[in-house]
Design an enzyme around this catalytic site. Structure first.
Site, PDB file in Angstrom:
ATOM      1  N   GLU A 111       0.834  -1.214   0.000  1.00  0.00           N
ATOM      2  CA  GLU A 111       0.000   0.000   0.000  1.00  0.00           C
ATOM      3  C   GLU A 111       0.860   1.251   0.000  1.00  0.00           C
ATOM      4  OE1 GLU A 111      -3.088   0.086  -1.170  1.00  0.00           O
ATOM      5  OE2 GLU A 111      -3.709  -1.259   0.436  1.00  0.00           O
ATOM      6  N   HIS A 112       0.499   2.179  -0.838  1.00  0.00           N
ATOM      7  CA  HIS A 112       1.244   3.441  -1.004  1.00  0.00           C
ATOM      8  C   HIS A 112       2.693   3.168  -1.424  1.00  0.00           C
ATOM      9  CE1 HIS A 112      -1.822   6.335   0.279  1.00  0.00           C
ATOM     10  NE2 HIS A 112      -2.246   5.364   1.063  1.00  0.00           N
ATOM     11  N   THR A 113       2.861   2.130  -2.182  1.00  0.00           N
ATOM     12  CA  THR A 113       4.193   1.820  -2.725  1.00  0.00           C
ATOM     13  C   THR A 113       4.247   2.121  -4.224  1.00  0.00           C
ATOM     14  OG1 THR A 113       3.394  -0.439  -2.970  1.00  0.00           O
ATOM     15  CG2 THR A 113       4.825  -0.010  -1.087  1.00  0.00           C
ATOM     16  N   ASP A 114       3.065   2.240  -4.861  1.00  0.00           N
ATOM     17  CA  ASP A 114       3.095   2.287  -6.344  1.00  0.00           C
ATOM     18  C   ASP A 114       3.625   3.600  -6.910  1.00  0.00           C
ATOM     19  OD1 ASP A 114       0.756   3.677  -5.703  1.00  0.00           O
ATOM     20  OD2 ASP A 114      -0.472   2.722  -7.261  1.00  0.00           O
ATOM     21  N   TYR A 135      -3.628  12.395   0.227  1.00  0.00           N
ATOM     22  CA  TYR A 135      -2.884  11.500  -0.662  1.00  0.00           C
ATOM     23  C   TYR A 135      -1.721  12.254  -1.302  1.00  0.00           C
ATOM     24  CZ  TYR A 135      -2.071   7.905  -4.194  1.00  0.00           C
ATOM     25  OH  TYR A 135      -1.496   6.933  -4.979  1.00  0.00           O
ATOM     26  N   SER A 138     -11.810   1.428  -5.632  1.00  0.00           N
ATOM     27  CA  SER A 138     -11.436   1.941  -6.940  1.00  0.00           C
ATOM     28  C   SER A 138     -12.547   2.063  -7.973  1.00  0.00           C
ATOM     29  CB  SER A 138     -10.320   1.054  -7.508  1.00  0.00           C
ATOM     30  OG  SER A 138      -9.278   1.863  -7.877  1.00  0.00           O
ATOM     31  N   SER A 139     -13.674   2.600  -7.544  1.00  0.00           N
ATOM     32  CA  SER A 139     -14.756   2.771  -8.508  1.00  0.00           C
ATOM     33  C   SER A 139     -14.365   3.764  -9.609  1.00  0.00           C
ATOM     34  CB  SER A 139     -16.039   3.211  -7.811  1.00  0.00           C
ATOM     35  OG  SER A 139     -15.781   4.310  -6.990  1.00  0.00           O
ATOM     36  N   ASP A 199      -4.187   0.743  -9.511  1.00  0.00           N
ATOM     37  CA  ASP A 199      -5.620   0.486  -9.702  1.00  0.00           C
ATOM     38  C   ASP A 199      -5.950   0.233 -11.169  1.00  0.00           C
ATOM     39  OD1 ASP A 199      -5.542   1.117  -7.071  1.00  0.00           O
ATOM     40  OD2 ASP A 199      -6.626   3.009  -7.247  1.00  0.00           O
ATOM     41  N   SER A 253     -26.183   7.649 -15.306  1.00  0.00           N
ATOM     42  CA  SER A 253     -25.788   6.626 -14.337  1.00  0.00           C
ATOM     43  C   SER A 253     -26.941   6.332 -13.390  1.00  0.00           C
ATOM     44  CB  SER A 253     -24.586   7.107 -13.523  1.00  0.00           C
ATOM     45  OG  SER A 253     -24.413   6.244 -12.414  1.00  0.00           O
TER      46      SER A 253
HETATM   47  C1  GLA Z   1      -5.080   4.711  -4.355  1.00  0.00           C
HETATM   48  C2  GLA Z   1      -4.270   5.020  -5.602  1.00  0.00           C
HETATM   49  C3  GLA Z   1      -3.277   3.919  -5.921  1.00  0.00           C
HETATM   50  C4  GLA Z   1      -2.452   3.551  -4.685  1.00  0.00           C
HETATM   51  C5  GLA Z   1      -3.333   3.354  -3.456  1.00  0.00           C
HETATM   52  C6  GLA Z   1      -2.531   3.184  -2.184  1.00  0.00           C
HETATM   53  O1  GLA Z   1      -5.908   3.624  -4.583  1.00  0.00           O
HETATM   54  O2  GLA Z   1      -5.108   5.222  -6.719  1.00  0.00           O
HETATM   55  O3  GLA Z   1      -2.457   4.299  -6.986  1.00  0.00           O
HETATM   56  O4  GLA Z   1      -1.462   4.508  -4.434  1.00  0.00           O
HETATM   57  O5  GLA Z   1      -4.214   4.449  -3.262  1.00  0.00           O
HETATM   58  O6  GLA Z   1      -1.762   2.039  -2.246  1.00  0.00           O
END
Ligand code: GLA
Length: 386
Positions: free
Chosen positions: A31-34, A221, A125-126, A171, A65
């Site tokens: 998480e929060h590595t990308d 973020y 991630s909608s 995502d 929608s």
């Molecule tokens: C959100 C972002 C991703 C990722 C996550 C945390 O979903 O869209 O790119 O950074 O947070 O891992």
């Protein structure tokens, strides 16, 4: 899920249409590595966004929608695709069109689109699901010769350039490239990836939605993104690295003194350790060692809570309740944080009993209820051939 949107499309436009589906995602670990050049390990979920669409003869798009009925049909002129608050969810659609056009894929005429989604709460991630749905739809309706990876990258660019969020590629990558019953271990530095079978025998993946709204998530973020960039800048003065993901734990521990600010040091620590945990989690899974996998999930949550500070009371309560339940071997917050969902690995035979008891205790402590979903891993975004 297609029934309602097909009916609306047919009644409104009296013409044929194509059908599309794009899943949500859950991140198992990483998480929060990308955006730090590290590894991630997400999988798709079978819940997602459904859409029916076809070309029209105007120079506009018309979008509806079922989830935002209050906005009615939103019509947008293709000459002006700039962000408009009042266009709400359709801004994602417009952002994707602009990215296609930037790459030379021009829309010679407009289209009509009706969608409905069933991705619960925040954190699954909608928005990326909608981006990839739009990408796959444009490719099909206009016969664009564009490959999946390019659609993944341009969907990420919508977040970065159009929505102003510095998010990484996780995502869009998993939603675009996902495969039934598999997770993807992705190295975000090189975009090398591996499909990992996720048939967990006596265990299932359980999502717990805290129903806590993710307020200020985008600004927080970006704050984390900037903090990691600042820490990296300090380290780069002494080390030949491109991202925090290049660092081993030993190298980080030796060089962390160069990051003077204690907060930045904690942020970088999370990015480095979480990346290593993600690599180790794949080894654990390949060795059939789910207990180890679970321990890494708990460690990930602790680090997101204490060092990265992106968890919140509700997420912590849910993970804590999970950790105290018999039959749960790992649990953590998933996604960006600040609310949203948890992910847990849970014994199949006990899943109902676990949901019942965590539901009850969460309600008692937090004052409102969470909801729970056993994950089924379906395909990435696609056209459904009728
Ligand atoms: C959100 C972002 C991703 C990722 C996550 C945390 O979903 O869209 O790119 O950074 O947070 O891992």
């Amino acid at each position: 899920m297609f029934k309602n949107i097909e009916k609306i499309f047919k009644e409104t436009y009296q013409k044929d249409y194509k059908k599309f589906f794009s899943p949500g995602r859950v991140n198992l670990i990483g998480e929060h590595t990308d955006y730090n050049g590290g590894h991630v390990f997400p999988c798709t979920i079978s819940l997602g966004t459904y859409g029916v669409a076809n070309l029209n003869e105007g120079n506009y798009i018309r979008c509806y929608s079922m989830n935002f009925k209050e906005f009615g049909f939103i019509q947008v002129d293709l000459e002006d695709l700039s962000f408009q608050e009042s266009h709400n969810w359709v801004n994602f659609v417009k952002g994707v069109i602009l990215q296609f056009e930037k790459r030379g894929y021009k829309l010679h005429t407009g289209f009509d689109l009706v969608i409905e989604g069933n991705i619960p709460g925040g954190g699954l991630s909608s928005s990326s699901s909608l981006e990839l749905l739009t990408s796959v739809m444009l490719k099909s309706l206009y016969n664009f010769d564009i490959d999946r990876l390019e659609m993944v990258k341009l969907s990420q660019a919508v977040e970065n350039e159009y929505m102003g969020v510095n998010s990484g590629i996780m995502d869009q990558f998993i939603i675009g490239m996902g495969k039934e019953d598999h997770g993807i271990l992705l190295d975000t530095n090189t975009l090398k990836y591996e499909y990992v079978p996720l048939i967990l025998k006596d265990y299932v993946i359980l999502i717990g939605n805290t129903n806590k709204k993710r307020t200020l998530a985008d600004s927080k973020y970006n704050e984390r993104y900037n903090e990691c960039q600042s820490a990296l800048k300090e380290l780069k003065k002494h080390l030949d690295i491109k991202s925090l993901g290049d660092l081993s734990i030993e190298a980080f521990e030796t060089h962390k003194v160069y990051i003077e600010n204690e907060i930045l040091k904690k942020r970088a620590k999370h990015a480095v350790y979480e990346n290593q945990r993600t690599i180790q989690s794949l080894v654990a899974l390949k060795n059939g060692d789910l207990t180890k996998f679970g321990e890494l999930m708990y460690a990930s949550h602790a680090s997101l809570k204490e060092d990265y500070e992106v968890s919140c009371f509700e997420l912590d309560v849910m993970v804590d309740l999970m950790s105290k339940s018999q039959g749960v071997i790992g649990s953590r917050m998933t996604g960006a944080g600040f609310g949203g969902c948890t992910v847990s690995i849970v014994e199949k035979n006990r899943v109902d009993e676990i949901i019942r008891s965590v539901y009850k205790d969460y309600l008692k402590i937090v004052g409102y209820s969470g909801d729970f979903h056993v994950v089924e891993i379906g395909p990435g975004a696609l056209e459904i051939v009728k």
